[in-house]
Design an enzyme around this catalytic site. Structure first.
Site, PDB file in Angstrom:
ATOM      1  N   HIS A 200       0.843  -1.206   0.000  1.00 12.58           N
ATOM      2  CA  HIS A 200       0.000   0.000   0.000  1.00 12.58           C
ATOM      3  C   HIS A 200       0.873   1.249   0.000  1.00 12.58           C
ATOM      4  O   HIS A 200       0.680   2.160  -0.813  1.00 12.58           O
ATOM      5  CB  HIS A 200      -0.895  -0.039   1.244  1.00 12.58           C
ATOM      6  N   GLU A 201       1.837   1.286   0.908  1.00 12.24           N
ATOM      7  CA  GLU A 201       2.643   2.500   1.055  1.00 12.24           C
ATOM      8  C   GLU A 201       3.588   2.710  -0.123  1.00 12.24           C
ATOM      9  O   GLU A 201       3.756   3.833  -0.588  1.00 12.24           O
ATOM     10  CB  GLU A 201       3.409   2.471   2.375  1.00 12.24           C
TER      11      GLU A 201
ATOM     12  N   HIS B 165       2.106   4.549  -3.059  1.00  9.66           N
ATOM     13  CA  HIS B 165       1.875   5.994  -2.935  1.00  9.66           C
ATOM     14  C   HIS B 165       2.997   6.834  -3.534  1.00  9.66           C
ATOM     15  O   HIS B 165       2.766   7.976  -3.943  1.00  9.66           O
ATOM     16  CB  HIS B 165       1.731   6.389  -1.464  1.00  9.66           C
TER      17      HIS B 165
ATOM     18  N   ASP C   5      -5.809   7.673  -1.798  1.00  5.27           N
ATOM     19  CA  ASP C   5      -6.645   6.853  -0.915  1.00  5.27           C
ATOM     20  C   ASP C   5      -8.102   7.203  -1.178  1.00  5.27           C
ATOM     21  O   ASP C   5      -8.701   7.988  -0.444  1.00  5.27           O
ATOM     22  CB  ASP C   5      -6.285   7.092   0.554  1.00  5.27           C
TER      23      ASP C   5
ATOM     24  N   TYR D 299     -10.987   2.850   1.540  1.00 11.52           N
ATOM     25  CA  TYR D 299     -10.315   1.922   2.433  1.00 11.52           C
ATOM     26  C   TYR D 299     -11.200   0.704   2.638  1.00 11.52           C
ATOM     27  O   TYR D 299     -12.429   0.802   2.621  1.00 11.52           O
ATOM     28  CB  TYR D 299     -10.050   2.568   3.802  1.00 11.52           C
TER      29      TYR D 299
END
Length: 203
Positions: A153-154, A157, A166, A169
């Site tokens: 996920h990170e 980014h 985002d 979620y």
């Protein structure tokens, strides 16, 4: 799952000189900030699992074998191959980054209350991932919202990886978004995480 939390860049300055060291994991060079040896072990395990699943996603994206992509990212055939290309490129860029240099910060000050899983600054040239309380409590590999999933996920980014946002979620919300707004799904960090956690395979 909280990812990018906009905060001033100076907010973590007081941690920059606290327990800084570098280690190697395969071809990866990791700069550690305020991380204990046990925390480094947990993160190394998450990174190793993330590498495996990113590579599996890349293999899948080189073929077309089932509806795993459609479930998480939405329509492709007869609609918009550019979306497929973006997802494929994001996993390729993610693979390059996770096998290169980045940083891990285990005691950031911007996690909020209650704390999120993690956050990054997308344009950060040091590619630092700030890990928060929910990351340490997450399962290592089972189910969804895993520690390796947080890493995926990170990484998505970062501006030079996927430049994701985002938009939604949670897996249920991401699946719904894939049906109704696939253009947002391919721009959504949680979608890249859940696709990897679904462990798509092409025989």
């Amino acid at each position: 799952m909280n990812g990018y939390v906009p905060r001033p860049a100076w907010a973590d300055e007081k941690y920059d000189k606290a327990q800084v060291n570098t280690s190697m994991l395969g071809a990866t060079s990791i700069g550690w900030y305020s991380c204990s040896s046990s925390q480094q072990s947990i993160v190394n395990n998450a990174i190793a699992n993330a590498k495996t699943e990113i590579n599996n996603c890349r293999t899948y994206m080189g073929k077309w074998c089932d509806n795993a992509y459609v479930t998480i990212f939405g329509s492709y055939i007869g609609s918009s191959p550019s979306r497929w290309t973006r997802v494929k490129n994001t996993y390729n860029y993610m693979n390059d980054r996770i096998n290169s240099n980045f940083q891990i910060h285990c005691a950031p000050s911007g996690c909020g209350d209650p704390p999120c899983y993690a956050y990054v600054y997308p344009s950060d040239s040091g590619f630092r991932i700030h890990l928060c309380g929910k990351f340490w409590a997450a399962p290592a590999t089972s189910g969804y919202d895993t520690q390796f999933g947080v890493m995926i996920h990170e990484f998505s980014h970062f501006s030079s990886v996927g430049a994701t946002d985002d938009h939604q979620y949670g897996r249920t919300s991401c699946v719904n978004m894939a049906t109704h707004s696939p253009s947002l799904a391919v721009d959504n960090a949680d979608s890249y995480e859940y696709f990897a956690e679904d462990r798509p395979r092409c025989g």
